[in-house]
Design an enzyme around this catalytic site. Structure first.
Site, PDB file in Angstrom:
ATOM      1  CG  HIS A 154      -8.837  -4.202  -2.966  1.00 36.95           C
ATOM      2  ND1 HIS A 154      -7.653  -4.224  -3.678  1.00 36.95           N
ATOM      3  CD2 HIS A 154      -8.467  -4.046  -1.672  1.00 36.95           C
ATOM      4  CE1 HIS A 154      -6.638  -4.114  -2.842  1.00 36.95           C
ATOM      5  NE2 HIS A 154      -7.110  -3.992  -1.623  1.00 36.95           N
ATOM      6  CG  HIS A 161      -9.180  -5.540   2.658  1.00 32.34           C
ATOM      7  ND1 HIS A 161      -8.396  -6.670   2.552  1.00 32.34           N
ATOM      8  CD2 HIS A 161      -8.505  -4.560   1.991  1.00 32.34           C
ATOM      9  CE1 HIS A 161      -7.306  -6.390   1.852  1.00 32.34           C
ATOM     10  NE2 HIS A 161      -7.345  -5.114   1.508  1.00 32.34           N
ATOM     11  CD  GLU A 169     -27.632  15.558  10.004  1.00 32.79           C
ATOM     12  OE1 GLU A 169     -27.030  16.362  10.739  1.00 32.79           O
ATOM     13  OE2 GLU A 169     -28.497  15.905   9.171  1.00 32.79           O
ATOM     14  CB  CYS A 195      -0.904   0.038   1.235  1.00 31.10           C
ATOM     15  SG  CYS A 195      -2.022  -1.351   1.426  1.00 31.10           S
TER      16      CYS A 195
END
Length: 273
Positions: free
Chosen positions: A225, A134, A168, A114
């Site tokens: 994903h 995830h 909201e 990542c």
């Protein structure tokens, strides 16, 4: 909260080969230190089902220092000693992940795939925190949009953005990068969707394209994903991630009830002065 200044990136070795591992960068009694916050956040996210099976992650930027959860760690068991640290400025000279230099590396883990996506949030949006989950509600929303796209052949944009208004919880999102204030009840929240790839780091260019196309977004969904969410700081990234998960669950349940995500509701104007 700025940690002790690290040595230059040039003096640090890459990956897990540091002779001086700079453990001082992740050891602090301050609960708000990034190396303490990331394990605490990930443990909380694990209880929510967002980071099961070592999936997902989080990263925090403190000025030039970037703190990252490692790959392959059970998120509920993560410790500060498991955290990677790198210099954001140094990445401009070594963008290749295989040549990426870490100021501090844990002994038993690998860098998260990542990482380049987190760095995109920091460099393109000046974010202070980026979270990747995830969440199954996020995945379900992308599947619903995929089904919508398949039923609208010829419309290339169908299924590529999640839109919802007149709820909201939308107030939990800022109006966009560089803009003041939050979205209002009647505003439309838009979250772009990108297609998944076999390798996480390959998502980077598509994430960056989505950021360019939707400059006001604070999140990007990845089909089948999960989702990436970023904010100016940890507080904003966390609360927007929570708000998004609420909205994703609501959206799935609205579909089950045959309720639309986009509605045309006249504002209610108070008459009392």
């Amino acid at each position: 909260m700025c940690p002790t200044c690290p040595p230059s990136a040039a003096s640090a070795s890459s990956e897990n080969n540091n002779t001086d591992n700079n453990d001082h960068l992740v050891l602090s009694s301050d609960s708000s230190h990034p190396a303490n916050l990331i394990p605490a956040l990930c443990a909380k996210f694990w209880t929510l089902g967002w980071v099961t099976g070592t999936g997902g992650g989080a990263s925090i930027r403190d000025n030039d220092l970037v703190y990252l959860a490692p790959s392959g760690v059970q998120k509920e068991l993560m410790k500060p000693e498991d955290i990677y640290v790198l210099s954001l400025a140094a990445q401009a000279t070594s963008p290749n992940p295989k040549q990426r230099v870490y100021l501090r590396s844990p002994a038993n883990y690998k860098p998260s795939q990542c990482t380049p996506l987190f760095l995109a949030a920091f460099t393109k949006r000046n974010a202070g925190c980026c979270i990747h989950t995830h969440s199954h509600w996020a995945v379900l929303v992308t599947l619903l949009l995929e089904r919508e796209r398949s039923s609208k052949e010829g419309d290339e944009e169908k299924g590529k953005v999640f839109e919802i208004n007149n709820i909201e919880q939308i107030k939990g999102f800022g109006r966009g990068f560089g803009k003041s204030g939050n979205l209002g009840y009647h505003d439309t929240l838009r979250i772009p969707v990108i297609e998944n790839t076999a390798h996480e780091e390959d998502l980077t260019e598509f994430l960056e394209e989505a950021m360019d196309k939707y400059p006001d977004t604070y999140a990007v969904l990845v089909r089948r994903h999960g989702v990436y969410v970023w904010g100016e700081n940890v507080h904003k990234a966390k609360t927007m991630c929570e708000s998004l998960d609420y909205l994703f669950q609501l959206a799935v349940e609205m579909k089950q009830l045959g309720l639309p995500w986009i509605t045309d509701i006249e504002p209610t104007i108070p008459t009392r002065k």
